[in-house]
Design a protein around this motif. Sequence first.
Motif, mmCIF file in Angstrom:
data_model
loop_
_atom_site.group_PDB
_atom_site.id
_atom_site.type_symbol
_atom_site.label_atom_id
_atom_site.label_comp_id
_atom_site.label_asym_id
_atom_site.label_seq_id
_atom_site.Cartn_x
_atom_site.Cartn_y
_atom_site.Cartn_z
ATOM 1 N N ASP A 26 0.830 -1.199 0.000
ATOM 2 C CA ASP A 26 0.000 0.000 0.000
ATOM 3 C C ASP A 26 0.870 1.258 0.000
ATOM 4 O OD1 ASP A 26 -2.455 -1.286 -0.050
ATOM 5 O OD2 ASP A 26 -2.662 -1.328 2.129
ATOM 6 N N ASP A 27 1.974 1.223 0.742
ATOM 7 C CA ASP A 27 2.863 2.397 0.799
ATOM 8 C C ASP A 27 3.442 2.712 -0.574
ATOM 9 O OD1 ASP A 27 2.439 2.771 3.488
ATOM 10 O OD2 ASP A 27 4.264 1.727 4.125
ATOM 11 N N GLU A 28 3.842 1.672 -1.312
ATOM 12 C CA GLU A 28 4.395 1.903 -2.649
ATOM 13 C C GLU A 28 3.347 2.490 -3.578
ATOM 14 O OE1 GLU A 28 6.653 -0.466 -6.319
ATOM 15 O OE2 GLU A 28 6.106 -1.552 -4.486
ATOM 16 N N VAL A 29 2.128 1.976 -3.490
ATOM 17 C CA VAL A 29 1.041 2.525 -4.305
ATOM 18 C C VAL A 29 0.838 3.997 -3.989
ATOM 19 C CG1 VAL A 29 -1.462 2.456 -4.689
ATOM 20 C CG2 VAL A 29 -0.154 0.332 -4.619
ATOM 21 N N GLN A 30 0.768 4.335 -2.713
ATOM 22 C CA GLN A 30 0.552 5.724 -2.308
ATOM 23 C C GLN A 30 1.690 6.625 -2.765
ATOM 24 O OE1 GLN A 30 -0.322 4.422 1.897
ATOM 25 N NE2 GLN A 30 -1.840 6.060 1.761
ATOM 26 N N ASP A 31 2.930 6.149 -2.645
ATOM 27 C CA ASP A 31 4.084 6.956 -3.048
ATOM 28 C C ASP A 31 4.076 7.231 -4.551
ATOM 29 O OD1 ASP A 31 4.970 7.047 -0.449
ATOM 30 O OD2 ASP A 31 6.486 5.483 -0.687
ATOM 31 N N LEU A 32 3.805 6.208 -5.353
ATOM 32 C CA LEU A 32 3.784 6.388 -6.803
ATOM 33 C C LEU A 32 2.650 7.321 -7.227
ATOM 34 C CD1 LEU A 32 4.545 2.742 -8.003
ATOM 35 C CD2 LEU A 32 6.066 4.716 -8.140
ATOM 36 N N LEU A 33 1.484 7.150 -6.620
ATOM 37 C CA LEU A 33 0.362 8.024 -6.966
ATOM 38 C C LEU A 33 0.641 9.462 -6.566
ATOM 39 C CD1 LEU A 33 -2.668 5.791 -5.929
ATOM 40 C CD2 LEU A 33 -1.901 6.319 -8.246
ATOM 41 N N ALA A 34 1.209 9.664 -5.372
ATOM 42 C CA ALA A 34 1.516 11.023 -4.924
ATOM 43 C C ALA A 34 2.503 11.687 -5.870
ATOM 44 C CB ALA A 34 2.075 10.995 -3.498
ATOM 45 N N THR A 35 3.514 10.946 -6.303
ATOM 46 C CA THR A 35 4.494 11.496 -7.241
ATOM 47 C C THR A 35 3.836 11.862 -8.557
ATOM 48 O OG1 THR A 35 6.256 10.162 -6.242
ATOM 49 C CG2 THR A 35 6.654 11.033 -8.460
ATOM 50 N N ALA A 36 3.019 10.948 -9.086
ATOM 51 C CA ALA A 36 2.344 11.202 -10.370
ATOM 52 C C ALA A 36 1.389 12.383 -10.261
ATOM 53 C CB ALA A 36 1.598 9.949 -10.813
ATOM 54 N N TRP A 37 0.590 12.409 -9.211
ATOM 55 C CA TRP A 37 -0.417 13.457 -9.079
ATOM 56 C C TRP A 37 0.220 14.830 -8.844
ATOM 57 C CZ3 TRP A 37 -4.120 10.096 -5.581
ATOM 58 C CH2 TRP A 37 -4.780 9.170 -6.417
ATOM 59 N N ASN A 38 1.348 14.859 -8.144
ATOM 60 C CA ASN A 38 2.054 16.138 -7.970
ATOM 61 C C ASN A 38 2.601 16.653 -9.295
ATOM 62 O OD1 ASN A 38 1.613 16.384 -5.204
ATOM 63 N ND2 ASN A 38 3.471 15.264 -4.664
ATOM 64 N N LYS A 39 3.144 15.735 -10.108
ATOM 65 C CA LYS A 39 3.715 16.135 -11.399
ATOM 66 C C LYS A 39 2.652 16.642 -12.366
ATOM 67 C CE LYS A 39 7.771 13.078 -11.464
ATOM 68 N NZ LYS A 39 8.386 11.893 -12.145
ATOM 69 N N GLN A 40 1.484 16.030 -12.343
ATOM 70 C CA GLN A 40 0.483 16.356 -13.354
ATOM 71 C C GLN A 40 -0.491 17.451 -12.898
ATOM 72 O OE1 GLN A 40 -0.920 12.323 -13.655
ATOM 73 N NE2 GLN A 40 -2.807 12.713 -12.539
ATOM 74 N N ALA A 41 -0.317 17.950 -11.678
ATOM 75 C CA ALA A 41 -1.271 18.913 -11.131
ATOM 76 C C ALA A 41 -1.423 20.164 -11.985
ATOM 77 C CB ALA A 41 -0.857 19.292 -9.709
ATOM 78 N N ASP A 42 -0.322 20.646 -12.578
ATOM 79 C CA ASP A 42 -0.374 21.907 -13.316
ATOM 80 C C ASP A 42 -0.334 21.741 -14.827
ATOM 81 O OD1 ASP A 42 -0.410 23.410 -10.956
ATOM 82 O OD2 ASP A 42 1.767 23.228 -10.767
ATOM 83 N N ARG A 43 -0.547 20.507 -15.312
ATOM 84 C CA ARG A 43 -0.498 20.322 -16.758
ATOM 85 C C ARG A 43 -1.792 20.820 -17.399
ATOM 86 N NH1 ARG A 43 1.837 14.156 -17.382
ATOM 87 N NH2 ARG A 43 3.875 14.515 -16.454
ATOM 88 N N PRO A 44 -1.699 21.734 -18.364
ATOM 89 C CA PRO A 44 -2.917 22.269 -18.988
ATOM 90 C C PRO A 44 -3.773 21.204 -19.628
ATOM 91 C CG PRO A 44 -1.000 23.596 -19.576
ATOM 92 C CD PRO A 44 -0.485 22.360 -18.877
ATOM 93 N N PHE A 45 -3.138 20.198 -20.298
ATOM 94 C CA PHE A 45 -3.959 19.216 -20.995
ATOM 95 C C PHE A 45 -4.706 18.322 -20.023
ATOM 96 C CE2 PHE A 45 -1.308 15.578 -20.218
ATOM 97 C CZ PHE A 45 0.010 15.985 -20.353
ATOM 98 N N ASP A 46 -4.155 18.101 -18.801
ATOM 99 C CA ASP A 46 -4.893 17.324 -17.817
ATOM 100 C C ASP A 46 -6.150 18.075 -17.387
ATOM 101 O OD1 ASP A 46 -1.980 15.926 -16.157
ATOM 102 O OD2 ASP A 46 -3.154 15.214 -17.840
ATOM 103 N N LYS A 47 -6.016 19.407 -17.212
ATOM 104 C CA LYS A 47 -7.171 20.194 -16.821
ATOM 105 C C LYS A 47 -8.228 20.178 -17.916
ATOM 106 C CE LYS A 47 -4.497 23.298 -13.856
ATOM 107 N NZ LYS A 47 -4.038 24.684 -13.650
ATOM 108 N N GLN A 48 -7.789 20.262 -19.169
ATOM 109 C CA GLN A 48 -8.737 20.216 -20.287
ATOM 110 C C GLN A 48 -9.432 18.860 -20.341
ATOM 111 O OE1 GLN A 48 -6.384 21.217 -23.678
ATOM 112 N NE2 GLN A 48 -6.440 23.400 -23.266
ATOM 113 N N ALA A 49 -8.648 17.791 -20.115
ATOM 114 C CA ALA A 49 -9.220 16.445 -20.195
ATOM 115 C C ALA A 49 -10.304 16.245 -19.167
ATOM 116 C CB ALA A 49 -8.130 15.389 -20.012
#
Length: 238
Positions: free
Chosen positions: A209-232
């Motif tokens: 569970d810790d590995e899942v949480q760490d990977l998701l947190a990293t991914a979600w932090n990286k994609q937070a400000d991507r314009p195309f994610d907001k558009q999607a």
Amino acid sequence: MADLQRFKNRAQAGRLLAKRLARYACRDGAHAPGAIVLALPRGGVPVAYAAATALGLELDLLLVRKLGLPYQPEFAIGAVGSGGVQVLQPGVPGLMGVTQEQVDAISARELVELERRARLYRGGRPEPALAQRQVIIVDDGIATGSTMEAAVKVARQRQAARVIVAVPVAPPDTLERLAPEVDELACLLSPLRFRAVSQWYDAFDQTSDDEVQDLLATAWNKQADRPFDKQANGKDKP
């Protein structure tokens, strides 16, 4: 990849899957309309993280749970997913003496675990909108296919425009059964002598569970400000 025999680990498998899915990659801010990578926890998360990172696509989760045989839980007799989705193997109930009451009890238990994981992994983060999007569902492999079938049904129920299943390894008969249910099926290895997903990896430690949480947190932090994610997700629409 013609000489590919097995995978070093889940991360390598994800990077190789990304090459197969290259047409969905984000390049200079442009990508396949509404494409999103959805991981099946737990083992599918490291694979999906590597693939989504290589492709520059949004990463999120699709929660489903295997239903195991009462006296042999590793043997799948079906699966459940969010929204009341249930998939049962042919002959269940009845197969190997499994009763409807046992199916109901196992389903109830796995739905509790599904809800626990949703709280643990997502916290207060809302589920991504899938309507009219190209959904790439990723796991570390497929055995019987019940869990993936449930995942596909959940994506269809949430009105995905196209459903793409992408896995490193699966047996031919499972792929044949799954193919009519999806718009695209990407699989790197399809061995005839298939016993378990784990036999096709050099390293196949249980994903925590810790590995899942760490990977998701990293991914979600990286994609937070991507314009195309907001558009999607419809956030930038007028």
